[in-house]
Write a protein that holds these residues in place. Structure first.
Motif, PDB file in Angstrom:
ATOM      1  N   GLY A  88       0.786  -1.224   0.000  1.00  0.00           N
ATOM      2  CA  GLY A  88       0.000   0.000   0.000  1.00  0.00           C
ATOM      3  C   GLY A  88       0.814   1.268   0.000  1.00  0.00           C
ATOM      4  O   GLY A  88       0.245   2.359   0.124  1.00  0.00           O
ATOM      5  N   GLY A  89       2.135   1.165  -0.162  1.00  0.00           N
ATOM      6  CA  GLY A  89       2.956   2.359  -0.204  1.00  0.00           C
ATOM      7  C   GLY A  89       2.967   2.984  -1.587  1.00  0.00           C
ATOM      8  O   GLY A  89       2.142   2.658  -2.448  1.00  0.00           O
ATOM      9  N   PRO A  90       3.902   3.908  -1.837  1.00  0.00           N
ATOM     10  CA  PRO A  90       3.996   4.543  -3.164  1.00  0.00           C
ATOM     11  C   PRO A  90       4.140   3.482  -4.251  1.00  0.00           C
ATOM     12  O   PRO A  90       4.880   2.503  -4.089  1.00  0.00           O
ATOM     13  CB  PRO A  90       5.254   5.411  -3.050  1.00  0.00           C
ATOM     14  N   SER A  91       3.458   3.714  -5.367  1.00  0.00           N
ATOM     15  CA  SER A  91       3.441   2.685  -6.410  1.00  0.00           C
ATOM     16  C   SER A  91       3.441   3.299  -7.804  1.00  0.00           C
ATOM     17  O   SER A  91       3.164   4.493  -7.972  1.00  0.00           O
ATOM     18  CB  SER A  91       2.209   1.787  -6.250  1.00  0.00           C
ATOM     19  N   MET A  92       3.734   2.477  -8.790  1.00  0.00           N
ATOM     20  CA  MET A  92       3.729   2.903 -10.180  1.00  0.00           C
ATOM     21  C   MET A  92       2.293   3.081 -10.661  1.00  0.00           C
ATOM     22  O   MET A  92       1.385   2.369 -10.213  1.00  0.00           O
ATOM     23  CB  MET A  92       4.429   1.851 -11.057  1.00  0.00           C
ATOM     24  N   PRO A  93       2.054   4.010 -11.592  1.00  0.00           N
ATOM     25  CA  PRO A  93       0.710   4.144 -12.153  1.00  0.00           C
ATOM     26  C   PRO A  93       0.346   2.920 -12.980  1.00  0.00           C
ATOM     27  O   PRO A  93       1.219   2.214 -13.501  1.00  0.00           O
ATOM     28  CB  PRO A  93       0.818   5.402 -13.032  1.00  0.00           C
TER      29      PRO A  93
END
Length: 332
Positions: A178-183
């Motif tokens: 749930g952290g920063p992720s790719m679009p």
């Protein structure tokens, strides 16, 4: 599955709920699209089975039912606003997740049966046989990475409360889910992500046969591709390179490294893979020595020195008077 993809797309537009750092309808949308592509590829491959067609039909049906069951659970949990994967918060949630685990095992087993049938099938085109068989075997490897995600992470084990934990398992490595992720993909940009080798491996099922179709479509424009042996060698190089790519992204993910931030070791391995693939492709396009035979001679044989070309016209008719005169002269 197509209907579920449409429903999920609508949900993405009208439902602004977020779960585990992503839009709540994003997971069912991804799964629905993936299942559609996966099922279409398997259905086409089943038409190539020459022995055990009935077994293949049952295996394909089992795979389709397993996909539907998993989609039903994922969608049901979305409606409830709950996680579908790794959810052990309540006995009901845990039972649903365990049911999903069963559907994955059934799906994998059904695909394995189809792979065995394809290995036994008689295919006239060796390049097609290689692309299809390599694709389905790599898809099995990619699907197997799903089992790694269900295991407790080192952080969860260190916490020591697995019996009461709400979440057991994760797709991220080294960082929480749930952290920063790719679009679009949703893959982690701060840690490793086991969904990457899972995705890359499973879609060999479509990409390797598509490569062969591309080679066949380009054959009228490029003479070398008209040779079935050249196409076979190119497919073999592509299959080996694809397997190496699956191994590379798996190694990267297990080290807790995001796809978009590779270190020097990963970049070096990727460079070697690209170089080996290029070299293999060039070698595959070369004409074998046995095929470099000179064509038939069209000129004069060695040592022959032709005179001036004869003047075209009717053949001369011998003069009987001339013959008799020459005879008399010789007698005299």
């Amino acid at each position: 599955m197509t209907v579920m993809a449409v429903v999920s797309a609508v949900g993405l537009v009208i439902d602004d709920r977020v779960l585990a750092g992503a839009a709540i309808w994003f997971k069912p949308f991804k799964f629905a699209v993936s299942f559609v592509v996966y099922a279409l590829a398997l259905a086409w491959m089943l038409t190539l089975v020459t022995r055990g067609r009935r077994v293949g039909w049952w295996a394909g049906t089992v795979v389709a039912v397993a996909c539907l069951a998993e989609m039903a659970i994922i969608t049901g949990q979305v409606i409830r606003g709950k996680r579908s994967h790794f959810n052990h918060a309540t006995p009901f949630d845990e039972a649903l997740f365990n049911a999903m685990a069963v559907t994955v095992v059934v799906l994998w087993t059904g695909t394995l049966v189809i792979a065995v049938l394809l290995l036994r099938a008689r295919m006239a085109d060796r390049a097609a046989a290689w692309a299809i068989r390599s694709g389905v075997l790599l898809a099995l490897v990619g699907a197997a990475f799903g089992f790694l995600m269900t295991q407790p992470t080192p952080e969860q084990r260190a916490a020591g409360n697995l019996d009461t934990a709400d979440v057991i398992g994760a797709h991220a490595v080294g960082v929480p889910d749930g952290g920063p992720s790719m679009p679009l993909t949703g893959w982690s940009t701060t840690g490793g992500d086991l969904r990457i080798p899972h995705f890359v491996g499973m879609h060999a099922l479509q990409l390797l046969p598509l490569l062969l179709l591309a080679l066949i479509s380009l054959a009228p424009r490029f003479a070398r591709l008209r040779d079935p042996r050249v196409r076979l060698r190119l497919v073999q190089v592509a299959s080996a390179s694809y397997a190496a790519l699956v191994a590379l992204v798996t190694w990267q993910a297990l080290r807790g490294q995001p796809l978009v931030h590779p270190d020097g070791a990963t970049l070096g391995a990727a460079a070697l893979l690209v170089a080996a693939t290029a070299a293999g492709g060039l070698l595959a396009l070369r004409t074998p020595r046995g095929d470099r035979r000179p064509g038939p001679r069209t000129g004069p044989a060695p040592g022959h020195h032709p005179g001036p070309d004869p003047v075209p016209g009717p053949s001369p008719v011998p003069d009987p008077k001339s013959d008799s005169t020459e005879t008399k002269e010789l007698v005299t």
